[in-house]
Structures are given as C-alpha cells and as structure tokens.
Design an enzyme around this catalytic site. Structure first.
Site, short mmCIF file in Angstrom:
data_model
loop_
_atom_site.label_atom_id
_atom_site.label_comp_id
_atom_site.label_asym_id
_atom_site.label_seq_id
_atom_site.Cartn_x
_atom_site.Cartn_y
_atom_site.Cartn_z
N LYS A 202 1.02 -1.56 -0.51
CA LYS A 202 -0.12 -0.14 0.08
C LYS A 202 0.85 1.20 -0.50
O LYS A 202 1.48 1.25 1.37
CB LYS A 202 -0.77 0.09 1.12
CG LYS A 202 -2.00 0.95 1.43
CD LYS A 202 -2.69 1.86 0.42
CE LYS A 202 -3.90 0.36 0.31
NZ LYS A 202 -4.57 1.04 -0.75
N HIS A 338 -10.17 -7.35 -4.34
CA HIS A 338 -9.57 -6.22 -3.38
C HIS A 338 -9.91 -6.78 -1.54
O HIS A 338 -10.95 -7.84 -1.77
CB HIS A 338 -10.14 -4.75 -4.03
CG HIS A 338 -10.80 -3.88 -3.07
ND1 HIS A 338 -11.26 -4.15 -2.33
CD2 HIS A 338 -10.07 -2.81 -1.93
CE1 HIS A 338 -11.72 -2.55 -1.08
NE2 HIS A 338 -10.43 -2.04 -1.69
#
Ligand code: GKR
Ligand code: MG
Length: 443
Positions: A202, A338
């Site tokens: 991330k 996701h």
C-alpha cells in the site's frame, strides 16, 4: 423454507494505525455480521462493511428479506440489487456525484449501497443453501476452479501500535514501519507467518522516491519469484505515476501490477498510453476507477484498466463476482481481488468467491493479517492461511460458524465507540498533523 429473521450484529475490531492516501486507520475498524434464520432451523451468515450507513441500508431491506425463499436469488437481486442500476442512472444525471471510488473511503460510497446490501444478504442465503444441501458454498455456486485460493502479503506503512484503546490494546506484531528497511522486515515476518507468495504494498504514504526504494528493496530481498504490486490509491499525478512506472518497470513485471496510480479513468488511460509509448507494459489494476459493470466497457475502450479488482462485498456478491469473471475474460481484462479490514467470515466469503471464479488468476488481497484472534468471531478461532492459501474444506456453506461469545464482545466494543464510520482523515488530524487533508494528487 423461508427466511424467518434477519439479525444484524455491528462489531468493532481492533486495527493498527495503518497508513494510505486516505489517511490513518482508527484504533477499531467497523464491520457488520449478518445472520439469516430460517423456518427450517438453519442459520446463514455473512459479513459486510460496518457503521451506521451499512447498518441502516440493511435495516431498510428487512421487510424484503424476511419471509423470502433463500433459494430464489434472482428474485432477491430484482428486489434489492437491481436498484443499484436505477440509482446509478439517476446519479449519472447528477454530475456532482463522482461515479468512482476515488474520493470516498470504502464502505461509504452511496453508489454501492444496493450492491453492498444485496451481497451481504446473498452470501448468507448461499450459506443457507450450502447447509441445506450439505455442500460448500462454492460448489452450490456452480463448482470450483480451485480448492485452495491464494492470497498475497498486504504490506502497509504504519505507525507504532497494534490497534485497540485503553485496556483493550493489541500487541503491535509488526511494529512501526515508515521506511523501506522496516517494510522489508514487515514482509519477511508476514511471509514467515502465512507463507504468502505474492506481495502488495500500500503506497501513497511516503515520498514516491522512498516507495520506489521500498519496492526495489523488496525485490532484492525476495527475488523475481514473488510478484510485486504497489497501490497509492490515486495519490500520484499522471507525471509521477509514469515516473514510478518507469523506475519500477522490471520490478512490477512478471505477474505484478501498478494499482490505481492516478485518479479517474482518463488519468489511468494517460498513464497507460505514456508507459506503452516507452515500451513499458506494466498492467494497471483498479478497485477505484472500476467499481461497477458499467465502468468495464469504458475502462476497456480507453485501455485505462487492464486488471479489475473485484470484491464480492461491493460488486454484488458471489454470483456477480462470477459474472465479473466472465465479463473480464470476454473483454480481455485480468481479474484480481481487493479487500478491506475483515474477520474470518469475510475471509471465507473471499475464498469461496475466488474458488468459483475461473478467470481470477492473481493472489487476492486480504487485510486478515492485520486482525488478531482477540477479535475473531468465527468458532474455533482464526481461519488458517497456510502457504498463502485458504483451504476450502468439505464443510457446508461458508464452512465457518459464529462464536456467539466473541460476537457479543465485538458488539460491546462497537457500543462503546464514539464513531460510526471510517474517517482516516480525522485520525491523521488527531495524531499526525492537525491540518491534514486528503489531497489528490499529493505528488
Ligand atoms: O485499508 O487503507 C486501507 C486500504 O487503502 C483499503 O481501504 C483499500 O480499499 O485495500 C484497498 C485498496 O486496495 O485500495
Ligand atoms: Mg486498491
């Protein structure tokens, strides 16, 4: 058989101070555990987003759910899910509402409300169908393409702390991680714990040069056998996205991807054009620009997205996930998955969704390593991830049951919390910078 009762359990689960372009995670993430009780004495379960808005959306359909035959999923879609199409059409006319997920934290997008709500009910119905027929959920959804779906190591820059508050804090298993070296350490630890074989970072947190360096150090440590992805959640301009794509051309090749580098379909398309012009074929993935079926032909025509990141929780459940798999196959697009903070019920929803989607060929995201057994509501404790895989067992439905004592603790934590929605910006202002705002692009 009829659905007799819809039961909703809002829970709070401890979560570390993870960072992203949205800001910083709060000490507790919010989830909702859904139960459907049938006239035959079966209970179907599912898990979805938490807080006031998702809960209210589920309450609003109670009258459409109770009394229904859990096998009739098409009718369920007509009554619950199809309204999503109508909403989208009317919101389309109102240009002030962005159709994508760019500016909203997941779970708070009004455009997903009906598909999210439908998904929570549909999964619980499929769990009932599995229990009624004594078959695992993926097998009643048409059968499986794989029995051990794979997941990736989902790395986050983070501050020190393992989540929770006061007497209820969790151990900080991975420690503070705000530079490349500590990220390599985080990754080693996570891979040692779970055996992941693909890595997702991330991004959108540090200066892009530091994030480039992080990916390079991860590649140096783990080698080309571990595909790498980076996802700054639209924190970069087109210019910066191209610069990062160029710098990481080699590292993101061979099964990796660049996820949502820039905002909007046009931004993504421009990044793609410019990378291709440099002979750089790194695919672009998205869970932000493409969030519904209507987005797919546009994304394909513009070549803005090459890999769609599905998520049964907001794409409308397991069967829509299968439709998405087919859609992507036909359109020549890749498919991955996701995630958001979740418990073991969602872990199994994602595992079954992955199992029954032939076209899903990447290891899926999961936030599961960021939660602990203290918060788990699944009977027997956490769902095992071994060698990066979650095993689909022979147990019927999702294959997990609720631990009602643990559930009650989660509900109690929720009741004691002062907030009812995810607000990562507020957390940034509280702990990092009193003036912090989410700016896109930041770099
Ligand atoms: O947990 O902060 C987070 C993530 O940024 C999450 O909210 C995203 O929805 O994981 C997600 C993503 O891939 O964009
Ligand atoms: Mg993403």
């Amino acid at each position: 058989m009829k659905i007799k009762e819809l039961k909703l359990h809002p829970v709070a689960i401890a979560d570390g101070p993870l960072r992203s372009s949205y800001g910083r995670h709060a000490p507790y993430a919010l989830r909702t555990i859904v139960e459907l009780k049938t006239t035959d004495g079966l209970t179907g379960i599912s898990e979805t987003y938490g807080g006031d808005a998702p809960l209210a959306a589920l309450e609003a359909v109670r009258h459409l759910v109770e009394g229904r035959d859990p096998f009739q999923l098409t009718a369920l879609w007509k009554d619950l899910g199809e309204r999503a199409e109508q909403d989208r059409a009317s919101m389309d006319r109102d240009k002030s509402i962005d159709r994508s997920q760019t500016y909203l934290v997941p779970g708070e997008n009004p455009l997903d409300v009906h598909t999210r709500t439908f998904a929570a009910v549909e999964v619980a119905c499929l769990d009932i169908i599995g229990k009624a027929t004594n078959k695992p959920l993926c097998d009643v959804a048409g059968g499986r393409a794989r029995s051990s779906p794979t997941f990736s190591a989902y790395l986050f820059y983070k501050h020190g702390g393992g989540g929770g508050m006061g007497d209820d804090v969790r151990d900080d298993e991975y420690g503070e991680c705000l530079d490349p070296k500590s990220m390599v350490r985080q990754c080693k630890q996570m891979i040692a714990n779970y055996g992941f074989k693909e890595i997702k970072l991330k991004g959108g947190v540090l200066d892009p040069d530091d994030e480039i360096e992080t990916i390079k150090q991860l590649r140096a440590e783990f080698g080309a056998d571990y595909p790498l992805r980076i996802d700054p959640n639209c924190a970069w301009s087109v210019e910066t996205s191209v610069k990062v794509g160029r710098a990481l051309k080699e590292e993101l090749s061979g099964g990796g991807y660049l996820e949502d580098p820039a905002a909007g379909m046009e931004g993504m398309a421009e990044v793609r054009r410019r990378l291709l012009a440099e002979n750089n074929e790194t695919p672009l993935a998205s869970n932000v620009a493409t969030t519904c079926f209507q987005h797919l032909p546009v994304a394909q025509r513009l070549d803005a997205v090459q890999i769609v990141l599905s998520d049964p929780h907001y794409w409308g459940g397991i069967r829509n996930q299968q439709h998405l798999s087919k859609f992507c196959e036909v359109l020549g697009m890749g498919l991955s998955m996701h995630s958001n903070n979740h418990l073991g019920v969602s872990m199994m929803i994602m595992a079954h969704a992955s199992a029954c989607c032939p076209h899903l060929t990447y290891a899926c995201d999961t936030h599961y390593p960021w939660q602990t057994e203290v918060d788990e509501v699944v009977l027997g404790g956490r769902v095992p991830i071994v060698d990066g895989c979650v095993e689909i067992t022979d147990k019927p439905g999702l294959g997990v049951e609720l631990d009602y004592d643990q559930l009650a603790r989660g509900v109690e934590r929720y009741k004691n919390l002062p907030y009812r929605k995810r607000d990562d910006e507020a957390e940034m202002r509280k702990h990092v910078d009193p003036n912090w705002k989410r700016i896109l692009p930041r770099w």
